[in-house]
Structures are given as C-alpha cells and as structure tokens.
Design an enzyme around this catalytic site. Structure first.
Site: not given
Ligand code: NVA
Ligand code: CP
Length: 303
Positions: A103, A130, A133, A221, A261, A289
């Site tokens: 990540r 993502h 997801q 989101d 998500c 997931r």
């Molecule tokens: N769009 C959000 C998704 C979190 C799972 C982010 O990037 O923070």
């Molecule tokens: N939806 C998702 O990726 O959640 P987290 O940020 O908790 O991993």
C-alpha cells in the site's frame, strides 16, 4: 513468469471469473471449516505506507488460512522510510518471501517495486487504483445479481482510486457506470479515455441524481482519501450536495444495493440511514476482501 496485480486490468475477464469462482469456493470452505491449505509454507510481506484495517487483517488472516505466513511491515520502520531505494528493497524482499502486497502513496512506487521484484506483487491501494477492493466488490455484486452484464453502477463522490478501479473493471464485466463528481474531482481523463477505448460504457456527470437513476449498484467512498487530509475543509465544501441519502437512494432500482469500501464517514458521503439500511452490503463487501484476496494469492503464488 511471475504475475503482478497492480491494476484490476492485470486480470483478463476470464481470469477474473476464475479468481472469483475460487473465492466463492474458499468462502464456502471457510464457513464449513474445511481446511484449504493451498499455499503451505508461503510467506507474504505486507508493506504499508498508509493506515489500514481491512487490507491488513484480510491479507494476514487470508495467508494464514492458506497455510502461509504474513509479515506486517510499516514502511516507516523499514530502510525505505530512510531513503533506501525501492528497486533494492524489491530485490532483497524477493530473496526472502513468496509475494509482496504494498500500500503506497504513489502508484509508481508499486510499479517500480514490481519491475524489480522476481515474486508476485499486489497493489494494496495506491493513489490511482485499489484492485483488491474491486475484486471483493465484483464478488459481492455477483452474489447479489448473478450475471453482471447490463447492470448499472452509479458512483457519487470522489473520482478516486476505488472509483478508478471500478471504472476499469467494467471493461471486464460489461457493467455500465455513471460517475457523478463535483468539478475538479473527476477520475483522471486519461484513465477514462483508456476505459472507453477498451469498451467501457462510462459516463461522467455532475448531478448525483442522474448517476443513481435506476442504478443497481450505488457506490461511494470517502471525500478525504489518505494523503489529501490537508485539503479536508476545501473538499467538504466542494462535495456539498453529494451525500447519498434516502432521497437519492430512492432513485435507484428497487433491488439496488449500497456499497462502500469503508472506512465510511456518516453525514459526509453517506447518511447513517443509508449505510445501516436494508440495501447496504458494506459488511459483506468487507468480508469478501478476505475470500477474494485468498483466491488472488492462490492464483499468483501457487506453484
Ligand atoms: N479512497 C480511500 C480508500 C480507502 C480504503 C483512500 O485512498 O483513502
Ligand atoms: N477498504 C480498505 O481498503 O480498507 P482499509 O483502508 O481499512 O484497508
């Protein structure tokens, strides 16, 4: 040759179906407590530059269910946090572990890691995509509607990483998608252009009502993604009118589902009434997931 999943488009439509079928099998086996040690002795390094609840837990539990082991690595505690090059870290990790999930803030970090790694690399979220997801989301949509061809998806909110992968996934699934964002928060033009060129039926609009009209899948989101916290106040102002509430939800198809998500911000992108409502599948989506990523790891890491 090793395979990576950096974008949802790193899977073909046929492979996506195969992975999701495996995910459904693994879900059943997990529920029936039937062991499924498909990756015995394998190790997955999980590198996180940003926070996570679902991604971390589901990958860690997932690899354990499959007979393997996960290593949680906070990027700040690694030498990359002090400037060691990604390409060196990728080559070193490749000598120790069987796969890496990353990540990262920048999509290019994951691309560079994958270029130098000799083991499979999985994008656990970047600024652009993502894919994990969306695997879970498509699995959830399949559970509700069966065949996905012709289904209409309405996205209301930020044209962000989750939205981008969802748009790209329509190339693989044949779903239609309408995305409503405020000006300046559209998904990247290049990505939309690529999606259209590859057959996606994606429409960009300003009015949330248009996006949700007769939609089978209503999705959103957060308005403040990780890494955009400094813009929080400006974003909250820009997204005014984009909250998915009961009134908007009522425009969708009577059998519509609501997806998010998570993490969610009640009162911002969605009301408490909608996310807690009977059409909300957000916790099935979060559960999936686990199953989808287990299937993905088997696809990438099984010898
Ligand atoms: N769009 C959000 C998704 C979190 C799972 C982010 O990037 O923070
Ligand atoms: N939806 C998702 O990726 O959640 P987290 O940020 O908790 O991993």
């Amino acid at each position: 040759m090793k395979r990576d999943i950096i974008s949802i488009l790193d899977l073909s439509s046929k492979e996506l179906d195969e992975v999701l079928e495996q995910a459904c099998r693994l879900k059943r086996m997990k529920k029936e407590r039937i062991p499924h040690l498909l990756l015995p002795g394998k190790t997955l390094a999980m590198i996180f530059e940003k926070s996570s609840t679902r991604t971390r837990i589901s990958f860690e539990v997932g690899i354990a269910d499959l007979g393997g082991t996960a290593l949680f690595l906070n990027a700040q505690d690694m030498q990359i946090g002090r400037g060691e090059e990604i390409r060196d870290t990728a080559r070193v990790a490749s000598r120790y572990v069987s796969g890496v999930m990353i990540r990262a803030y920048r999509h290019s970090t994951i691309e560079e890691f994958a270029r130098y790694a000799t083991i499979p690399v999985i994008n656990g979220l970047s600024d652009l995509e993502h894919p994990c997801q969306i695997l879970a989301d498509i699995m959830t949509i399949r559970e509700h509607f069966g065949d996905r061809k012709g289904l209409r998806v309405g996205w209301v909110g930020d044209g962000d990483n989750v939205c981008n992968s969802l748009i790209l996934s329509t190339i693989l699934t044949g779903m239609e998608i309408t995305v409503a964002t405020p000006k300046g928060f559209e998904p990247p033009a290049k990505l939309v252009e690529t999606a259209r060129r590859m057959g996606s039926r994606v429409t960009l609009v300003r009015d949330p009502k248009i996006a949700l009209e007769d939609a089978h899948v209503v999705a959103t989101d957060t308005w403040v993604s990780m890494g955009t916290e400094k813009e929080r106040e400006a974003r909250l102002r820009a997204f005014k009118g984009f909250t998915i509430d009961r009134r908007l939800m009522d425009l969708a198809s009577p059998d519509a589902i609501f997806m998010h998500c998570l993490p969610a911000h009640r009162g911002q992108e969605v009301t408490d009434e909608v996310i807690e409502g009977p059409f909300s599948v957000v916790f099935d989506e979060a559960e999936n997931r686990l199953h989808a990523q287990k299937a993905l790891m088997v696809f990438l890491m099984q010898e």
